[in-house]
Scaffold this motif. Structure first.
Motif, mmCIF file in Angstrom:
data_model
loop_
_atom_site.group_PDB
_atom_site.id
_atom_site.type_symbol
_atom_site.label_atom_id
_atom_site.label_comp_id
_atom_site.label_asym_id
_atom_site.label_seq_id
_atom_site.Cartn_x
_atom_site.Cartn_y
_atom_site.Cartn_z
ATOM 1 N N LEU A 29 -6.921 -27.775 10.392
ATOM 2 C CA LEU A 29 -7.212 -26.718 11.373
ATOM 3 C C LEU A 29 -6.358 -25.482 11.052
ATOM 4 C CD1 LEU A 29 -7.326 -28.818 14.697
ATOM 5 C CD2 LEU A 29 -9.161 -28.367 13.068
ATOM 6 N N CYS A 30 -6.714 -24.339 11.658
ATOM 7 C CA CYS A 30 -5.964 -23.106 11.387
ATOM 8 C C CYS A 30 -4.520 -23.250 11.875
ATOM 9 C CB CYS A 30 -6.580 -21.925 12.136
ATOM 10 S SG CYS A 30 -8.339 -21.712 11.868
ATOM 11 N N CYS A 33 -3.398 -23.053 15.770
ATOM 12 C CA CYS A 33 -4.456 -23.534 16.671
ATOM 13 C C CYS A 33 -3.815 -24.452 17.714
ATOM 14 C CB CYS A 33 -5.495 -24.315 15.866
ATOM 15 S SG CYS A 33 -6.755 -25.090 16.916
ATOM 16 N N HIS A 35 -4.975 -26.875 19.195
ATOM 17 C CA HIS A 35 -5.333 -28.296 19.011
ATOM 18 C C HIS A 35 -4.240 -29.050 18.224
ATOM 19 C CE1 HIS A 35 -9.019 -26.648 20.387
ATOM 20 N NE2 HIS A 35 -9.822 -26.860 19.367
ATOM 21 N N CYS A 64 -13.861 -28.414 16.137
ATOM 22 C CA CYS A 64 -12.503 -28.450 15.561
ATOM 23 C C CYS A 64 -11.676 -29.455 16.349
ATOM 24 C CB CYS A 64 -11.857 -27.072 15.646
ATOM 25 S SG CYS A 64 -12.726 -25.796 14.734
ATOM 26 N N ASN A 136 -10.776 -24.046 24.562
ATOM 27 C CA ASN A 136 -10.484 -22.691 24.071
ATOM 28 C C ASN A 136 -11.559 -21.679 24.468
ATOM 29 O OD1 ASN A 136 -12.526 -23.443 22.359
ATOM 30 N ND2 ASN A 136 -11.205 -23.769 20.578
ATOM 31 N N GLY A 140 -15.249 -23.082 18.427
ATOM 32 C CA GLY A 140 -14.440 -22.661 17.284
ATOM 33 C C GLY A 140 -15.090 -22.997 15.958
ATOM 34 N N CYS A 214 -7.742 -20.697 20.558
ATOM 35 C CA CYS A 214 -8.328 -20.615 19.212
ATOM 36 C C CYS A 214 -7.806 -19.316 18.606
ATOM 37 C CB CYS A 214 -9.859 -20.591 19.310
ATOM 38 S SG CYS A 214 -10.676 -20.153 17.759
ATOM 39 N N VAL A 215 -6.838 -19.419 17.690
ATOM 40 C CA VAL A 215 -6.190 -18.211 17.163
ATOM 41 C C VAL A 215 -7.139 -17.374 16.308
ATOM 42 C CG1 VAL A 215 -3.784 -18.944 17.253
ATOM 43 C CG2 VAL A 215 -5.156 -19.581 15.281
ATOM 44 N N THR A 216 -8.181 -18.006 15.799
ATOM 45 C CA THR A 216 -9.089 -17.275 14.906
ATOM 46 C C THR A 216 -10.171 -16.508 15.683
ATOM 47 O OG1 THR A 216 -8.628 -18.887 13.218
ATOM 48 C CG2 THR A 216 -10.606 -17.563 12.894
ATOM 49 N N PHE A 217 -10.698 -17.103 16.766
ATOM 50 C CA PHE A 217 -11.817 -16.443 17.450
ATOM 51 C C PHE A 217 -11.590 -16.071 18.906
ATOM 52 C CE2 PHE A 217 -13.821 -19.045 14.061
ATOM 53 C CZ PHE A 217 -14.363 -17.994 13.323
HETATM 54 S S1 SF4 Z 1 -11.417 -21.925 14.336
HETATM 55 FE FE1 SF4 Z 1 -10.226 -21.870 16.234
HETATM 56 S S2 SF4 Z 1 -10.473 -23.912 17.146
HETATM 57 FE FE2 SF4 Z 1 -11.044 -24.058 14.975
HETATM 58 S S3 SF4 Z 1 -9.182 -24.693 13.902
HETATM 59 FE FE3 SF4 Z 1 -9.276 -22.458 13.811
HETATM 60 S S4 SF4 Z 1 -8.078 -21.772 15.586
HETATM 61 FE FE4 SF4 Z 1 -8.586 -23.923 15.936
#
Ligand code: SF4
Ligand SMILES: Cc1ncc(C[n+]2csc(CCOP(=O)(O)OP(=O)(O)O)c2C)c(N)n1
Ligand SMILES: [Mg+2]
Length: 347
Positions: A29-30, A33, A35, A64, A136, A140, A214-217
């Motif tokens: 995972l990122c 995150c 999670h 995720c 989140n 994700g 969710c750090v990415t989205f």
């Molecule tokens: S996309 Fe979002 S939910 Fe998925 S691993 Fe990356 S940070 Fe976590």
């Protein structure tokens, strides 16, 4: 440079296992995150309480969040179900072998969007199970679309605003019959550890909705599931401490401000009220309080509802103590004479 000397021996739990025995594969995972933090809290709680890893059945759907059981407790059983369909697999596993501790890990999409039909029926049954939603507010894994837990007015990175009211999984679970319902935050180590331990000790359905950015989205301004939003809007109901059954309770408490609940395995959950008059055994009030907090823009966290008296699903069904796979045919098949009697009755 001074010789550092021999390394201190690794801490062991009451089974003689080290935390390494509770680890899983390397997370894909990122970084950052929420999670990942939840996986860490789960494995620590299992280690601290000395839960045999082989007694745990990890179950998940798709997302995720649903991938994360691969990143803790490699020695446990594991089943990755179809998207939103983990509850029926968990129910089957729990009924077939009541000596297992089912641990479901799901996402807000997996639970409240595609899986809501399965989720609501699971919550009605009070199956002994821990059900964690890593919430989140977005899907994700499929690049950040709104899920059904996204708040009205929350904004995607692209500027799209969510106009639909959210499903509050805690309110839903309380109303439907889950017997331990809590909300927490992946960044609140102390609170999350305590509610996870309470869930391990509880004998019915524990539904834990954990806000997990969710750090990415979904970690930008305009999101209501970001680290910054939780920092400003987290409204904890109690200070929670967990005392395992194998430890002596030595500290006295003041019943006026603290509730002490004995859980199914003899452990104690101590809830020191931060909010005057909140009673976690009052189902209707808990739902009303959640609605009020949502209206006021705060995220209520802590133990929202707890009932240690309701019979669990396996008790209600009088499921045999022995795992079904270990029963000899004489105990699983009706004898010929009984079958003949039934057939005769149909003629
Ligand atoms: S996309 Fe979002 S939910 Fe998925 S691993 Fe990356 S940070 Fe976590
Ligand atoms: C039947 C089916 N429909 C759609 C998908 C596509 N899909 C994969 S994961 C996902 C959403 C996951 O969201 P969530 O449960 O919130 O997990 P997160 O990735 O946010 O942790 C969707 C829609 C799928 N895999 N299967
Ligand atoms: Mg999600």
């Amino acid at each position: 440079m001074a010789n550092p000397g021999p390394a201190a021996p690794a801490r062991t739990n009451r089974l003689g296992l080290t935390v390494v025995d509770y680890r899983g594969g390397k997370s894909t995972l990122c970084a950052g995150c929420g999670h990942n933090a939840i996986s860490e809290r789960i494995l620590e709680a299992m280690f601290d309480l000395g839960v045999p890893p082989e007694r745990v059945a990890k179950l998940s759907g798709i997302g995720c969040s649903s991938k994360s059981p691969a990143y803790f407790m490699n020695r446990s059983h594991s089943f990755n179900a179809v998207h939103g369909r983990m509850p029926s697999v968990a129910t089957g596993a729990a009924l077939a072998n009541r000596t297992l501790l089912p641990l479901g890990v799901s996402g807000d999409g997996d639970t409240a969007s595609i899986g809501v039909g399965q989720f609501v029926h699971l919550m009605r049954r009070n199956l002994r199970m821990i059900y964690v939603i890593e919430n989140n507010g977005v899907y994700g894994l499929t690049k950040g679309q709104f899920s059904a837990t996204a708040d009205v007015g929350s904004k995607l990175k692209t500027g799209v605003v969510n106009e639909l009211p959210p499903i509050d999984t805690c309110a839903l679970a309380i109303q439907l019959g889950a017997t331990l319902v809590a909300r927490s935050f992946s960044g609140d180590k102390k609170q999350l550890s305590a509610v996870l331990k309470a869930a391990i000790a509880h004998g019915g359905t524990s539904m834990l909705d954990v806000i997990s950015p969710c750090v990415t989205f979904n970690d930008h301004e305009g999101s209501t599931k970001s680290y910054a939003y939780m920092k400003d809007h987290d409204a904890p109901l109690q200070e929670i401490s967990f005392i395992p059954a194998f430890e002596d309770i030595t500290v006295e408490y003041d019943p006026g401000t603290t509730t002490d609940v004995t859980l199914h395995d003899g452990s104690h959950l101590r809830l020191r009220k931060l909010e005057e008059g909140y009673d976690p055994s009052d189902r209707a009030r808990a739902v009303a309080r959640l609605m009020e907090s949502a209206k006021g823009g705060e995220v209520l966290t802590g133990v929202l509802f707890l009932d240690t008296k309701a019979p669990s699903f396996v008790e209600a069904l009088s499921v045999t103590d022995a795992p079904l796979a270990t029963l000899p045919p004489e105990r699983t098949r009706p004898p010929r004479a009984v079958l003949e009697e039934i057939v005769a009755g149909l003629r």
